[in-house]
Design a protein around this motif. Structure first.
Motif, short mmCIF file in Angstrom:
data_model
loop_
_atom_site.label_atom_id
_atom_site.label_comp_id
_atom_site.label_asym_id
_atom_site.label_seq_id
_atom_site.Cartn_x
_atom_site.Cartn_y
_atom_site.Cartn_z
N VAL A 133 -3.35 3.65 -2.91
CA VAL A 133 -3.16 2.74 -3.88
C VAL A 133 -2.45 1.35 -3.32
N VAL A 154 -7.78 0.40 -5.73
CA VAL A 154 -7.42 1.93 -5.56
C VAL A 154 -8.62 2.57 -4.73
N VAL A 182 -0.96 -2.41 -10.32
CA VAL A 182 -2.09 -1.82 -9.17
C VAL A 182 -3.38 -2.59 -9.17
N ALA A 194 -4.35 11.72 -8.47
CA ALA A 194 -5.45 10.69 -8.35
C ALA A 194 -6.01 10.16 -9.56
N ASP A 213 0.82 -1.24 0.00
CA ASP A 213 0.09 -0.06 0.11
C ASP A 213 1.08 1.19 0.08
N VAL A 256 -4.22 7.17 -11.95
CA VAL A 256 -3.86 5.95 -11.45
C VAL A 256 -5.26 5.10 -11.58
N GLU A 257 -4.90 3.95 -12.50
CA GLU A 257 -6.18 3.01 -12.76
C GLU A 257 -5.64 1.49 -12.38
#
Length: 371
Positions: A257, A244, A241, A216, A208, A219-220
């Motif tokens: 994230v 989220v 990732v 923000a 994390d 990020v995906e």
């Protein structure tokens, strides 16, 4: 004769006074006008400065953050019942499968209870069979048959309860993973609050970390990341990732994230610190030299050189910085000249003289998680 001389002297004095008023403006007034002319035609000296050009960057930026790894699944094992340990069936660091036996408690009494419950269930079933056979001839009433059926069901539940109690005398792995150091030995007495060991699914690690609010939206899920850890400085781990957060933390103005790092060889361990690098594809921003940033009570600003070579102050909001360049939010255009040396002489409207103009390409990334 004396009177004539006196009158002559008076005439000469009057002539001198008249001549003074006639010729004084031409002499002294001319010099004054020439002095004013010379002053008006003298310009303020231009301030020598060095400048560098604004570039728009951001598409190839990388966000860097620190996080702590944890197991994909992790649990501390406790026994379901109190009793004496008869067998510790694992060793520290052992890989175990799901439902594998890890610990055994004394269970003689529970095994006898199961046998007794089975015998009672068998007897109830036999009695029900006799009653059902006799019900056709009228020797047994319907109520007696129903009572026998209830007795069978009750015996079946009692057997199930006894089996559950017996099962609780055995501690099994809830999932496949690696067990930690056993905290008990055979012969110890334990209770449901006695810690037996830890169990971690280390097939992958979760890390994390936090992303600044301004990034923000960049990020995906599925974004690729790379991570390093001081414990294994020679290695770099690729992941993605996996989660989220749904909201921005109002206190830190950051987004949480989570990255997932494969760990097939088991070298990564929960609790390790990681430096996670996440490429960002956010919108481009103007980049200026870090040494050109000036600060005052109202905030940061830079000095821009206008087309007529004069100084103009432009307010900026710093977004990200590295050693040499700063990404800012500001009304700047690509290629504009920013003063990088000579800022101490700058005032709005001051003429400048360009001594050095660095028009070369620059590399500006977004390596940090905050300024």
């Amino acid at each position: 004769m004396a009177l004539w001389k006196q009158l002559g002297l008076m005439v000469v004095a009057v002539a001198l006074v008249v001549g003074w008023f006639v010729y004084e403006p031409r002499i002294f007034g001319g010099e004054a006008q020439q002095g004013h002319a010379r002053q008006d035609t003298t310009e303020s000296p231009a301030a020598p400065v060095s400048v560098q050009r604004v570039r728009f960057t951001g598409g190839a930026g990388t966000l860097e953050a620190i996080g702590t790894g944890r197991a994909l699944q992790s649990v501390t094992l406790f026994p379901e019942a109190a009793g004496q340990v008869t067998d510790v069936a694992f060793q520290a660091g052992q890989r175990v499968s799901k439902d594998q036996t890890l610990l055994q408690l004394d269970s003689q009494a529970e095994e006898l209870a199961v046998e007794l419950a089975r015998a009672r269930l068998q007897a109830a079933r036999q009695e029900l069979a006799r009653y059902e056979s006799a019900a056709g001839s009228g020797a047994v009433s319907g109520n007696e048959v129903d009572a026998a059926r209830n007795a069978v069901e009750t015996a079946r539940i009692q057997l199930r309860q006894a089996e559950v109690v017996l099962f609780d005398r055995t501690l099994v792995a809830p999932f496949a993973g690696v067990v930690g150091i056993p905290q008990v030995d055979a012969g110890d007495r334990v209770t449901p609050s006695t810690e037996i060991a830890t169990l971690d699914d280390r097939s992958a690690l979760l890390v994390d970390f936090e992303v600044a609010e301004s990034f923000a939206a960049s990020v995906e899920l599925g974004d690729r990341v790379r991570a390093t850890t001081p414990a294994l400085p020679e290695a770099q781990y690729a992941g993605e990732v996996s989660a989220v957060a749904s909201r921005i933390d109002p206190q830190t103005r950051t987004l949480q994230v989570r990255a997932r790092l494969p760990n097939e060889n088991g070298r990564l361990r929960p609790g390790m610190s990681f430096t996670v690098r996440l490429p960002l594809s956010g919108r481009t921003r103007p980049s200026v030299p870090s040494i050109s940033i000036q600060w005052e009570r109202e905030g940061a600003y830079v000095w821009r050189v206008t087309e007529d070579d004069t100084a103009e102050r432009v307010g900026v909001e710093v977004r990200r910085r590295d050693e040499a360049w700063v990404l800012v939010e500001a009304p700047l255009e690509e290629g504009e000249r920013i003063v990088s040396e000579g800022m101490q002489r700058m005032r709005p409207g001051v003429p400048v003289k360009i001594q050095s103009d660095d028009q070369g390409p620059q590399v500006a990334t977004e390596p940090g998680d905050g300024v």
